[in-house]
Design an enzyme around this catalytic site. Structure first.
Site, PDB file in Angstrom:
ATOM      1  N   LYS A   1     -38.149  20.870  51.039  1.00 23.93           N
ATOM      2  CA  LYS A   1     -38.365  19.456  50.708  1.00 23.93           C
ATOM      3  C   LYS A   1     -39.423  19.290  49.629  1.00 23.93           C
ATOM      4  CE  LYS A   1     -36.599  17.081  54.739  1.00 23.93           C
ATOM      5  NZ  LYS A   1     -36.875  16.298  55.940  1.00 23.93           N
TER       6      LYS A   1
ATOM      7  N   LYS B   1     -22.873  22.992  52.888  1.00 24.76           N
ATOM      8  CA  LYS B   1     -22.637  22.157  54.057  1.00 24.76           C
ATOM      9  C   LYS B   1     -22.515  20.674  53.674  1.00 24.76           C
ATOM     10  CE  LYS B   1     -25.532  21.692  57.701  1.00 24.76           C
ATOM     11  NZ  LYS B   1     -26.556  22.049  58.651  1.00 24.76           N
TER      12      LYS B   1
ATOM     13  N   LYS C   1     -25.650  14.412  54.510  1.00 18.95           N
ATOM     14  CA  LYS C   1     -25.771  12.952  54.432  1.00 18.95           C
ATOM     15  C   LYS C   1     -26.644  12.521  53.262  1.00 18.95           C
ATOM     16  CE  LYS C   1     -29.119  12.808  58.250  1.00 18.95           C
ATOM     17  NZ  LYS C   1     -29.490  12.156  59.491  1.00 18.95           N
TER      18      LYS C   1
END
Ligand code: TRP
Length: 361
Positions: free
Chosen positions: A115, A229, A232
């Site tokens: 992140k 993957k 969202k």
């Protein structure tokens, strides 16, 4: 909650859009688990705020996630559904656990590193290209690295401390089982470390929770990029099908999904990641195994296969949304309130035990 069953805890953040991959990867498996464990399913709103959220949207998302849990079949008579911030013992325990957590424990966390790396990349690109007025910049290297360094330092403390709050979530209820995806395994490992460390220092207090991996083969990849993957927070909406997508729109996304060269409908994730992903989705939502599908679609074209799958997804979304729309916001609030009421008793008892052990009570 029944006495004999083991306690299971899991949660989802109320941020972004829950998609069919989350359903297959997490919630559909919770449905089976709620028969065999005493399940606690949390809407982890305090985790969501470790990255910037719009308060109005966050408020809506909290209700939305709980409603999705319910519409997908989590039964409040069997399992407990609640909102993390409703029980202040989570943050209280997180604080206490902070005092036995080492900076090094947290610096190792891959999710944190990823992140912050993303934050830094963003800054790098901004610095490289333009200033606020759109003038092309030509900053000296020194100046650039100074800015990037300061960005690293400006990553939120909440983001850094995120795994400790997660450990508190788990340990507060004497959780024995934590079902998570591989991206969260490291956080559960840390939880176990902290529980052991606390027990060693202050005497037996916490149960060491077991990690329960998701079933293999239930990994759904991005529709526009089947090498990664489904996510969202993907850049393109074509990457995922949200549970709240209009069914027509969901069907269209299947039609637009990336396929591979050649025309054979065959499961081979390495050579044919696109069609393999669609076969996985078809198999999971259509209830047929992949071998059967390969036979059924032998000598047929991608287009035909996609059309049938699009229809299946459309039906799934329509059915799900019918249930979803029947549940009122009021009803959800009531269920969350009931959940917290039950858990408060347990949380209060545990935090008192912990406070006694460390000498503040
Ligand atoms: N960090 C988890 C995720 O993003 C969510 C979470 C928070 C969680 N607390 C938890 C999962 C406790 C399991 C147990 O997926």
């Amino acid at each position: 909650m029944s006495e004999k069953k083991k306690i299971l805890f899991s949660g989802i953040q109320p941020s972004g859009n829950l998609h069919i991959g989350n359903y297959i990867g997490a919630i559909s498996q919770w449905l089976e688990m709620q028969e065999n464990y005493n399940c606690i399913f949390c809407v982890v709103d305090y985790h969501a705020i470790t990255v910037k959220q719009d308060p109005e949207i966050l408020r809506k998302k909290i209700i939305e996630i709980a409603k999705i849990y319910l519409a997908l079949g989590i039964d409040p008579k069997k399992s407990i559904i609640f909102q993390q911030s409703d029980i202040k013992e989570h943050t209280e325990l997180a604080w206490i656990l902070n005092t036995i957590t080492r900076i090094n424990d947290l610096k190792k966390m891959t999710q944190y590193k990823d992140k912050t790396k993303r934050l830094i990349e963003k800054t790098k690109n901004k610095i490289k290209n333009k200033d606020k007025l759109g003038n092309i910049l030509n900053l000296k290297t020194k100046e650039i690295s100074r800015k990037i360094l300061s960005k690293e330092d400006s990553a939120g403390v909440g983001l850094f401390d995120y795994p400790v709050l997660m450990a508190a979530d788990i340990l507060l209820y004497d959780t024995e089982i934590v079902p998570v995806g591989d991206d969260q395994a490291q956080h559960v490992e840390l939880t176990r470390t902290l529980a052991r460390r606390f027990n060693k220092q202050f005497g037996d207090t916490f149960i060491i929770p077991e990690l329960k991996f998701r079933k293999e083969g239930a990994r759904i990849m991005g529709l526009d990029n089947p090498e990664k993957k489904m996510s969202k927070s993907a850049l393109s909406e074509l990457n995922y099908i949200s549970l709240t997508d209009n069914p027509e729109k969901g069907a269209k996304k299947i039609m637009k999904a990336t396929t591979d060269s050649g025309s054979e409908i065959k499961y081979n994730p390495e050579k044919k990641p696109g069609i393999s992903n669609l076969l996985t989705i078809y198999s999971l939502f259509g209830g047929k195994d992949i071998k059967t599908l390969e036979k059924e679609y032998k000598n047929k074209k991608y287009g035909e296969f996609k059309k049938d799958l699009a229809e299946i997804i459309k039906k799934f979304l329509t059915n799900f949304q019918k249930k979803y729309n029947k549940i009122s916001g009021k009803e959800v609030e009531k269920i969350l309130e009931n959940g917290s009421k039950k858990l408060k008793v347990i949380a209060d008892k545990k935090i008192k035990e912990v406070k006694k052990k460390i000498g503040v009570l």
